[in-house]
Design a protein around this motif. Structure first.
Motif, PDB file in Angstrom:
ATOM      1  N   LEU A   1      10.043  -1.397  11.719  1.00 47.27           N
ATOM      2  CA  LEU A   1       8.881  -1.128  12.448  1.00 47.27           C
ATOM      3  C   LEU A   1       9.623  -1.307  13.900  1.00 47.27           C
ATOM      4  CD1 LEU A   1       6.487  -3.888  11.281  1.00 47.27           C
ATOM      5  CD2 LEU A   1       6.195  -1.794  11.290  1.00 47.27           C
TER       6      LEU A   1
ATOM      7  N   LEU B   1       3.318   1.676  10.857  1.00 49.07           N
ATOM      8  CA  LEU B   1       4.063   1.224   9.694  1.00 49.07           C
ATOM      9  C   LEU B   1       4.336   2.516   8.765  1.00 49.07           C
ATOM     10  CD1 LEU B   1       4.844  -0.695   7.424  1.00 49.07           C
ATOM     11  CD2 LEU B   1       2.441  -0.979   6.759  1.00 49.07           C
TER      12      LEU B   1
ATOM     13  N   TYR C   1       3.679  -1.674   2.358  1.00 47.43           N
ATOM     14  CA  TYR C   1       3.749  -0.185   2.239  1.00 47.43           C
ATOM     15  C   TYR C   1       3.964   0.144   0.670  1.00 47.43           C
ATOM     16  CZ  TYR C   1       4.601   4.603   3.694  1.00 47.43           C
ATOM     17  OH  TYR C   1       4.450   5.917   3.726  1.00 47.43           O
TER      18      TYR C   1
ATOM     19  N   ALA D   1       2.826  -7.016   6.154  1.00 50.28           N
ATOM     20  CA  ALA D   1       2.328  -5.367   6.042  1.00 50.28           C
ATOM     21  C   ALA D   1       3.133  -5.236   4.706  1.00 50.28           C
ATOM     22  CB  ALA D   1       2.592  -4.568   7.259  1.00 50.28           C
TER      23      ALA D   1
END
Length: 246
Positions: free
Chosen positions: A201, A144, A158, A156
């Motif tokens: 990803l 990631l 970020y 996820a």
């Protein structure tokens, strides 16, 4: 000497290309010879929750159980539908937890030379034996950003100084394992479905929609994961020449 060096480089490149072509032809012919297959799926028992980038001190990845989603059963059904017709697909019994326990693999180019941890599992834990091949679908990992690995099914986040980016992902890879020798005939990680978005990803993923909800009980969240798998599985099978181009 310079001319000899150029000739040697050209000869080496040609040998590598010929070797790759021969390996591809060998895999293609082995797949062509397959008549009976069984399908193992072990990716969907838990969902990871990962933060990367600028995170609070001590933040760790978490996971939630999602066995009630029955993702692996759904994957076996979809894979059977895709493969049926070209192959005779036979139901299997196996210890799903044993396959799910192998968690040290990273999304990477196909590498059939290294020892593969799933070969012995297929040999010892799958019944019936004697099929031409076994299709094994398991979790994969991806970086990631420049931060943590994310794995399998999950959410996820970020964080940067300017913005937060959220992704939902369903990362997996597919092996074709010979039912007699238990060699890995072919292996491929499911590729991204598109190249748009700020965060990427190395596998099926998409931006988190505010309507998805943040718990494993969210039906919209489950539907989003199922959509990633259902759209990517035929593409992955086609890339492996198990079915025609989708």
């Amino acid at each position: 000497m310079r001319r000899i060096a150029f000739l040697w480089i050209g000869f080496t490149t040609a040998c590598v290309a010929l070797g790759a072509a021969a390996a591809f032809e060998t895999r293609a012919s082995r797949i062509q010879a397959i008549k009976t297959v069984g399908i193992v799926s072990a990716i969907g028992e838990e969902m990871s929750l990962t933060q990367a980038g600028l995170t609070r001190l001590g933040a760790t990845a978490q996971s939630l159980p999602i066995s009630a989603w029955a993702l692996d059963d759904l994957i076996v059904q979809q894979a059977t539908r895709l493969l049926d017709g070209r192959f005779r697909v036979q139901s299997l019994t196996y210890r799903r937890a044993a396959f799910a326990a192998v968690r040290d693999l990273v999304v990477a180019p196909v590498n059939l030379l290294r020892s593969d941890p799933f070969k012995e599992l297929v040999r010892s834990d799958v019944a019936p034996r004697g099929l031409d091949a076994y299709i094994v679908i398991t979790r994969a990992k991806s970086k990631l950003g420049n931060g943590r690995n994310v794995e399998g099914v999950g959410l996820a986040e970020y964080r940067t100084l300017l913005a937060d980016y959220g992704l939902i992902h369903a990362l997996y890879e597919v092996r074709v394992i010979d039912g007699k020798s238990f060699d890995v005939i072919e292996k491929r990680a499911a590729a991204p479905l598109d190249n748009t978005g700020t965060m990427q990803l190395a596998g099926p993923s998409g931006p988190i929609d505010d309507t998805l909800g943040g718990s494993a009980s969210s039906e919209r969240l489950r539907a989003a994961v199922v959509d990633l798998i259902m759209r990517s599985l035929p593409v992955t099978f086609a890339d492996m020449h198990l079915i025609g181009d989708q």
